[in-house]
Design an enzyme around this catalytic site. Sequence first.
Site, PDB file in Angstrom:
ATOM      1  N   GLU B 119      -1.125   5.287   2.188  1.00 15.57           N
ATOM      2  CA  GLU B 119       0.188   5.276   1.537  1.00 15.57           C
ATOM      3  C   GLU B 119       0.373   6.538   0.686  1.00 15.57           C
ATOM      4  OE1 GLU B 119       0.649   2.367  -1.561  1.00 15.57           O
ATOM      5  OE2 GLU B 119       2.814   2.200  -1.272  1.00 15.57           O
ATOM      6  N   LYS B 190       9.290   0.684   2.954  1.00 13.26           N
ATOM      7  CA  LYS B 190       8.510  -0.405   2.352  1.00 13.26           C
ATOM      8  C   LYS B 190       9.445  -1.531   1.921  1.00 13.26           C
ATOM      9  CE  LYS B 190       5.063  -0.774  -1.420  1.00 13.26           C
ATOM     10  NZ  LYS B 190       4.201   0.083  -2.291  1.00 13.26           N
ATOM     11  N   CYS B 227       1.723  -1.139   2.197  1.00 12.29           N
ATOM     12  CA  CYS B 227       0.999  -1.626   1.003  1.00 12.29           C
ATOM     13  C   CYS B 227       1.292  -3.090   0.628  1.00 12.29           C
ATOM     14  CB  CYS B 227       1.245  -0.691  -0.169  1.00 12.29           C
ATOM     15  SG  CYS B 227      -0.002  -0.920  -1.484  1.00 12.29           S
TER      16      CYS B 227
END
Lengths: 378, 378
Positions: B119, B190, B227
């Site tokens: 990430e 994300k 994540c």
Amino acid sequence: MSASEFESVEASLSKYISPGDLDEVRRILYGKQTRKLDFPQSATDAAAERGFDLQGCVFEASSEQLRLPRIVRVGLIQNKIVLPTDAPVLDQIAALHKRVGEIVEVAAMCGVNIVCFQEAWSKSNPSLLMNYIPNIPKGHQSRKCHFLAKKYNMVVVSPILERDEIHGGTLWNTAVVVSNSGKVLGKTRKNHIPRVGDFNESTYYMEGNTGHRVFQTQFGKIAVNICYGRHHPLNWFMYSMNGAEIIFNPSATVGELSEPMWPIEARNAAIANHCFTCAINRVGTEHFKNEFTSGDGRKAHHEFGHFYGSSYVAAPDGSRSPGLSRIRDGLLIAELDLNLTRQIGDQWNFKMTGRYEMYGEELTKAVQNDFKPNIIKE
Amino acid sequence: MSASEFESVEASLSKYISPGDLDEVRRILYGKQTRKLDFPQSATDAAAERGFDLQGCVFEASSEQLRLPRIVRVGLIQNKIVLPTDAPVLDQIAALHKRVGEIVEVAAMCGVNIVCFQEAWSKSNPSLLMNYIPNIPKGHQSRKCHFLAKKYNMVVVSPILERDEIHGGTLWNTAVVVSNSGKVLGKTRKNHIPRVGDFNESTYYMEGNTGHRVFQTQFGKIAVNICYGRHHPLNWFMYSMNGAEIIFNPSATVGELSEPMWPIEARNAAIANHCFTCAINRVGTEHFKNEFTSGDGRKAHHEFGHFYGSSYVAAPDGSRSPGLSRIRDGLLIAELDLNLTRQIGDQWNFKMTGRYEMYGEELTKAVQNDFKPNIIKE
């Protein structure tokens, strides 16, 4: 060493790994270490005498200013069948009632508030009904549970096969929740039925129609996700959305098929849903007189593998208890402080960051016949 | 031993446990054993020289009559930052480009088809932007990736911070997927932003608005769950519903917070969704000149823990690769036969037994303000 002889991962780690490394290995594999729960000598003696393992641990929470700790003891029972699978049905049931009854008695000596048995505990494995689906006299399966619940002031989660005479004799795979008052609080049915190899259960009973109800007991809000439902994250999730603080997963599953998944699924559910999960698996190898096949290329067989026990409790902080043995009957008692569920929820905030409206919409689209997957091509 | 010194669980198991038990421990903890992948000597030498671990394994599938094997090699890169966090931003980026570039070169020597970085790979940890949000010149972050992709005929998944000038300068946490042709195939953002302690990322960028798109590459259909999205089973699920065969999870997460969850979540997603998942975590401890606090009772601090690496690949059959080290840079290469995804799907049938219409309805109700949880009381 054959898979039906190996004791447990936990036993091997303790036996071999040097103390310095062992702490780190345990931290990464099991999370924050649980404290060992002590039992009265009388309970330890009774368990030894009756030939089952007795293990216990404590999951602690932080103290809070405005709430007292909410301490609950859950008991998970895993056991072999007692009589051969071709013994008269009522004899099999009576023997199992006796066996489970003597384990429950020890649970009571240890102050257990909620006890849960394995899937279809009063029978040999439910996916092997095979030659008979006995019409068990109404109430026969649960009378014993009412008695135990009242006698020991204990909620009893009793997974049975249910014959639904009101709906044409439909069979369901059901858990009856008996309150500590001795009254039936309600029942909940297995939502997802395996259509997997030997687990041809879809020919015996139907997908449950009781949704994701949660039972408010004196000892917290509980739900029951039966066996194969543990593979479906949405199933755990929806019990949690209805408020479950503890979700039991009474199961019957064998080594070759699922063992590496076993430590993952219920534990992931505890993490993802900020709740406790209790995974219970039966133990032992069951032999069937008539051979059976599964259309998977294997020869006809009389057994379908080793039920590997390994029952455990997982907590919302990612920690878990050691598992019970892979080979012996056992009673696992975990003392939970239910305050931990909200504490971890407030730290990780999965429910708040879950964007469920988006998923409701996407899921509704995804089940349509004309659904077009969102695929980007060059 | 401190948590930033301990090598890995896998190393301890191999070192201490006797061979007879080790097979069973591995079977239960890691599933069906993966075969070791051999590399050209030149690659092994280059990795040693450049100071990173090179590990590889093979996930095999059964042969089929009507489909050839669909063999893909994925590369997972975990690395420390190179320069201190207070070095000039463009110097930090240049140093990371050089470092990651030399690892990608080794990946190419090993025949990798799809590589994924951690990430926000071209920066120190994204939740610690703290004092500056540099306006990285447009294209600066991805030009290098286009070059690498084309040069090595390799799909590059490059997780970056994206400045969206079209929408008022909004920042997104984004993964750019560069095709092996060297062209950008697309980007994906994300979906779930942590609001957890030091990970106060919600003050830096917004919840993604690109849904659950999947990228059809020459080497299979891939998706990127960035994540914190790994904590949300619905997120993985929806990528899978759109057809993802491999889901990458580029992450940046530290020991105390999440390490016992790390081996569980991506692996559960592989099992539940009949796909491969690739969990990538950065490694090392990052020091920030300005101290910061998190409102969690801890003193102001300059570090927020050890990024524990431990990148791994999980397969739909419940097996997983050993993890990379907890403390060193590394390249993990896994050879996948994508046929395994459908083979396991046809065996376990989670998609067929998922009852998604029911969940679409229940979820739609559950997000309403007047939702009444389904709770049974005595």
